[in-house]
Design a protein around this motif. Structure first.
Motif: not given
Length: 272
Positions: A111-117, A128-148
């Protein structure tokens, strides 16, 4: 004798009974020791009835989850309207993952948390797929997802927006204190894992022991306060429970046996 000492005496007198319930190599005495550590650190747990702590530990033993510093589940004190405190078992984020992966039909869950940045895209449809590139910066949580990942290699995922998670938090008995306020992202990940579990080949009741205590409905006025322990992190393999918490409660009260310590500790519990 302090209530901490009363709880220690009560639990130590039932180590042999916990042994019969413990799954996946969990040591009964380790469960008791973990509970006593949590109790020393939480004044509200110190006020709980010893029977309720034991019932929670028995539930943990049947699930094969270790409470406290080794993670998976947590002893949570709930204050009732009459002012008394009762301990309940709440399964944590890592415990939820353990329950999903224990059968082998689910290889892994992350499971991963998505920040606004962050860069975040969700593709739905036939591919179906998810593309998530973390900015590794402080930001507001905008979404969360889990992959099994299932045993056959197929992947299944679930995405929740911040608002969807917030709606879950607002309906939670523990939504205004404890992990929801101190560790929102961890609770958000647990929430999306439970949502994903509805579509996975798993054999556990994901609604039980994750939030609202057994015996109380989500609209019950009996619970007016909550002070959960801090969520710890470690995955443990677990076994399916066949005994509900209410059944355990009735059984222990029906026994009405004398409380005797299993052994005398070198260091007796002390008042805070």
């Amino acid at each position: 004798m302090s209530n901490i000492a009363n709880i220690a005496t009560f639990l130590n007198g039932r180590v042999s009974k916990l042994k019969t319930e413990s799954k996946h190599g969990l040591e009964a005495q380790e469960l008791v020791d973990a509970a006593l550590v949590a109790i020393h650190q939480n004044p509200s747990l110190q006020a709980c009835a010893p029977q309720s702590v034991y019932i929670s530990l028995k539930r943990a033993a049947t699930l094969g989850l270790h409470p406290g510093t080794r993670g998976g589940c947590h002893l949570v004190p709930f204050r009732k309207r009459d002012g008394t405190w009762e301990a309940q078992l709440i399964i944590g984020y890592q415990g939820a993952i353990s329950l999903c992966t224990r059968s082998g039909q689910v290889k892994t869950i992350r499971a991963r948390v998505v920040k606004s940045s962050d860069k975040f895209e969700v593709m739905m449809g036939t591919d179906e797929k998810i593309i998530h590139e973390p900015a590794f910066e402080d930001g507001q949580t905008v979404a969360v997802y889990a992959v099994a990942e299932l045993g056959n290699g197929v992947q299944q995922f679930e995405v929740m927006t911040f608002k969807q998670v917030e709606d879950i938090r607002k309906g939670s008995k523990a939504g205004k204190s404890g992990p929801w306020t101190q560790h929102f992202d961890e609770m958000a990940k647990k929430t999306v894992v439970l949502r994903l579990a509805k579509y996975l080949p798993v054999n556990f009741d994901y609604d039980q022991d994750f939030d609202t205590p057994s015996g109380y409905s989500s609209a019950s006025p009996e619970l007016i306060d909550v002070s959960p322990d801090v969520v710890e992190k470690k995955v443990l393999t677990v076994a399916k429970s066949t005994t509900t918490q209410e059944e355990l409660r009735q059984k222990i009260f029906a026994e009405n046996e004398e409380v005797l310590p299993a052994y005398i500790r070198n260091e007796a519990p002390v008042d805070k």
